[in-house]
Design a protein around this motif. Sequence first.
Motif, PDB file in Angstrom:
ATOM      1  N   UNK A 129       0.867  -1.181   0.000  1.00 48.11           N
ATOM      2  CA  UNK A 129       0.000   0.000   0.000  1.00 48.11           C
ATOM      3  C   UNK A 129       0.907   1.236   0.000  1.00 48.11           C
ATOM      4  N   UNK A 130       0.719   2.080  -0.995  1.00 45.52           N
ATOM      5  CA  UNK A 130       1.614   3.230  -1.203  1.00 45.52           C
ATOM      6  C   UNK A 130       0.835   4.528  -0.980  1.00 45.52           C
ATOM      7  N   UNK A 131       1.444   5.444  -0.246  1.00 47.50           N
ATOM      8  CA  UNK A 131       0.878   6.778  -0.123  1.00 47.50           C
ATOM      9  C   UNK A 131       1.775   7.755  -0.879  1.00 47.50           C
ATOM     10  N   UNK A 132       1.171   8.525  -1.778  1.00 52.41           N
ATOM     11  CA  UNK A 132       1.892   9.515  -2.580  1.00 52.41           C
ATOM     12  C   UNK A 132       1.583  10.889  -1.998  1.00 52.41           C
ATOM     13  N   UNK A 133       2.611  11.556  -1.514  1.00 47.19           N
ATOM     14  CA  UNK A 133       2.419  12.856  -0.867  1.00 47.19           C
ATOM     15  C   UNK A 133       2.720  13.967  -1.875  1.00 47.19           C
ATOM     16  N   UNK A 134       1.795  14.915  -1.994  1.00 44.61           N
ATOM     17  CA  UNK A 134       1.937  16.036  -2.928  1.00 44.61           C
ATOM     18  C   UNK A 134       2.295  17.278  -2.113  1.00 44.61           C
ATOM     19  N   UNK A 135       3.580  17.513  -1.937  1.00 44.24           N
ATOM     20  CA  UNK A 135       4.057  18.558  -1.034  1.00 44.24           C
ATOM     21  C   UNK A 135       4.577  19.781  -1.774  1.00 44.24           C
ATOM     22  N   UNK A 136       4.596  19.748  -3.106  1.00 45.22           N
ATOM     23  CA  UNK A 136       5.062  20.886  -3.889  1.00 45.22           C
ATOM     24  C   UNK A 136       3.857  21.691  -4.386  1.00 45.22           C
ATOM     25  N   UNK A 137       4.012  22.408  -5.479  1.00 41.21           N
ATOM     26  CA  UNK A 137       2.949  23.257  -5.977  1.00 41.21           C
ATOM     27  C   UNK A 137       1.848  22.477  -6.669  1.00 41.21           C
ATOM     28  N   UNK A 145       0.711  22.936  -9.720  1.00 41.82           N
ATOM     29  CA  UNK A 145       1.136  22.572 -11.068  1.00 41.82           C
ATOM     30  C   UNK A 145       2.040  21.356 -11.070  1.00 41.82           C
ATOM     31  N   UNK A 146       2.931  21.260 -10.078  1.00 38.29           N
ATOM     32  CA  UNK A 146       3.807  20.095  -9.963  1.00 38.29           C
ATOM     33  C   UNK A 146       2.976  18.820  -9.822  1.00 38.29           C
ATOM     34  N   UNK A 147       1.958  18.878  -8.960  1.00 41.93           N
ATOM     35  CA  UNK A 147       1.120  17.697  -8.751  1.00 41.93           C
ATOM     36  C   UNK A 147       0.382  17.317 -10.023  1.00 41.93           C
ATOM     37  N   UNK A 148      -0.196  18.301 -10.709  1.00 38.43           N
ATOM     38  CA  UNK A 148      -0.924  18.014 -11.953  1.00 38.43           C
ATOM     39  C   UNK A 148       0.010  17.364 -12.974  1.00 38.43           C
ATOM     40  N   UNK A 149       1.232  17.877 -13.084  1.00 34.31           N
ATOM     41  CA  UNK A 149       2.182  17.317 -14.039  1.00 34.31           C
ATOM     42  C   UNK A 149       2.495  15.855 -13.726  1.00 34.31           C
ATOM     43  N   UNK A 150       2.709  15.540 -12.456  1.00 35.04           N
ATOM     44  CA  UNK A 150       3.160  14.204 -12.093  1.00 35.04           C
ATOM     45  C   UNK A 150       2.029  13.199 -11.900  1.00 35.04           C
ATOM     46  N   UNK A 151       0.789  13.674 -11.882  1.00 36.23           N
ATOM     47  CA  UNK A 151      -0.325  12.735 -11.801  1.00 36.23           C
ATOM     48  C   UNK A 151      -0.479  11.915 -13.081  1.00 36.23           C
ATOM     49  N   UNK A 152       0.309  12.226 -14.103  1.00 34.64           N
ATOM     50  CA  UNK A 152       0.360  11.381 -15.298  1.00 34.64           C
ATOM     51  C   UNK A 152       0.843   9.969 -14.945  1.00 34.64           C
ATOM     52  N   UNK A 153       1.518   9.825 -13.811  1.00 28.30           N
ATOM     53  CA  UNK A 153       2.039   8.520 -13.399  1.00 28.30           C
ATOM     54  C   UNK A 153       0.999   7.675 -12.662  1.00 28.30           C
ATOM     55  N   UNK A 163      -3.445   9.174  -2.523  1.00 26.47           N
ATOM     56  CA  UNK A 163      -2.758  10.440  -2.754  1.00 26.47           C
ATOM     57  C   UNK A 163      -3.135  11.418  -1.643  1.00 26.47           C
ATOM     58  N   UNK A 164      -2.120  12.018  -1.050  1.00 23.78           N
ATOM     59  CA  UNK A 164      -2.322  13.025  -0.008  1.00 23.78           C
ATOM     60  C   UNK A 164      -2.021  14.390  -0.619  1.00 23.78           C
ATOM     61  N   UNK A 165      -3.064  15.239  -0.734  1.00 23.89           N
ATOM     62  CA  UNK A 165      -2.946  16.482  -1.490  1.00 23.89           C
ATOM     63  C   UNK A 165      -3.460  17.654  -0.656  1.00 23.89           C
ATOM     64  N   UNK A 166      -3.183  18.850  -1.138  1.00 19.24           N
ATOM     65  CA  UNK A 166      -3.724  20.043  -0.512  1.00 19.24           C
ATOM     66  C   UNK A 166      -5.220  20.133  -0.725  1.00 19.24           C
ATOM     67  N   UNK A 167      -5.930  20.838   0.165  1.00 19.90           N
ATOM     68  CA  UNK A 167      -7.399  20.908   0.060  1.00 19.90           C
ATOM     69  C   UNK A 167      -7.902  21.449  -1.273  1.00 19.90           C
ATOM     70  N   UNK A 168      -7.179  22.388  -1.888  1.00 21.96           N
ATOM     71  CA  UNK A 168      -7.641  22.958  -3.158  1.00 21.96           C
ATOM     72  C   UNK A 168      -7.645  21.922  -4.274  1.00 21.96           C
ATOM     73  N   UNK A 169      -6.726  20.976  -4.223  1.00 24.87           N
ATOM     74  CA  UNK A 169      -6.604  19.996  -5.307  1.00 24.87           C
ATOM     75  C   UNK A 169      -7.586  18.841  -5.156  1.00 24.87           C
ATOM     76  N   UNK A 201       7.147  11.092  -2.368  1.00 23.02           N
ATOM     77  CA  UNK A 201       6.689  12.417  -2.761  1.00 23.02           C
ATOM     78  C   UNK A 201       6.484  12.400  -4.263  1.00 23.02           C
ATOM     79  N   UNK A 202       5.421  13.024  -4.736  1.00 20.62           N
ATOM     80  CA  UNK A 202       5.011  12.847  -6.127  1.00 20.62           C
ATOM     81  C   UNK A 202       6.079  13.287  -7.125  1.00 20.62           C
ATOM     82  N   UNK A 203       6.900  14.276  -6.768  1.00 14.05           N
ATOM     83  CA  UNK A 203       7.939  14.743  -7.686  1.00 14.05           C
ATOM     84  C   UNK A 203       9.064  13.727  -7.855  1.00 14.05           C
TER      85      UNK A 203
END
Length: 335
Positions: free
Chosen positions: A86-94, A96-104, A117-123, A151-153
């Motif tokens: 079980x993998x948790x992907x943390x989105x700790x950057x901007x 745009x960074x998260x959107x770019x790397x969600x291709x994976x 995926x652990x993301x900021x509330x806006x995303x 980390x997603x990056x």
Amino acid sequence: DPAARATELLDRAEHLLDARCLDTAWQSFMNAESAGADPDRCSAGRWQVAMLNGDFESAWKESDAIRARGPHADSFWSGEDIADKRVIVRCLHGLGDAVQMLRYASLLRARAAHVVYEVGPRLLPLMQCFNGVSHAITWNDPSPEWDLQIEIMELPHVFRTTVPELPLAENYLKIPEPNLQLAANFVGPKRRPAVGVVWTCGDWNPSRNVPADALCGLASLNVDFWNLELHSPPIECCRLEMRDAREFTDGLLSLAAFIANLDVVITPDTLAAHLAGALGKPAFVMLQYAADWRWMVERKDCPWYPSLRLFRQPAPGYWQSVVESIKASLQSFVS
């Protein structure tokens, strides 16, 4: 003083990197490390040089070196088999960074037993729209049980991605039809091409911001411009005649739905570029001279996002030629 000499060499290397003298910068980072400068900082500099040159293989070697020197942690995924993990992907950057790397996301889902995926509330409201994402939480939610984290990056490094493999995924952001229809109703019947415009990126890196008055040169085009500025009120008002989308785009899902209904987006290096790219919508991206590593150097195309075209400053602070090139390209695009 050896320490002062190492610092001097490292400062020179970073100055050369900022000036995009990449070959000289690489050697200067090597010299600085040999003189005793911080090896992680030198590796980070060489990583940027390699990514800007599109030499991802060399960049991953620098990432490996940084990881090898750091504290060892069994909880970080480094590419091993995760079929029963079980993998948790943390989105700790901007964003745009998260959107770019969600291709994976689809690639990761195919390898792991479960991914959250652990993301900021806006995303969070937008996460349901990315191919391969089935579970997302915010930073404030209780964390589910997990075996490995990343980390997603770090995903391009772990997957050892190379430029010929890009974009890996296209149109991986899919907006639900009801949201698309709401945006279409707001845009209304199109009598002319609809063009979204962003000109500021916020305070984090002001060199990315395009002076609003520079965009006035686009006024003669036979299109309908829409203001997509994320700042309200905008950092700098633009005198270009535009319709205002901001009363509709109150969140990232509505912003993405609105972009999906446009013909093209004009934007600096900001979230709007990533949303357009992930949607497969055409976008003209205005880049400062020392553009970020993801845009590489000299290219007019973007391997990460085939629908994007890149317009670069010929020198720091010089936006006029960028806008002139965009005007000519937009005229051809809409004619």
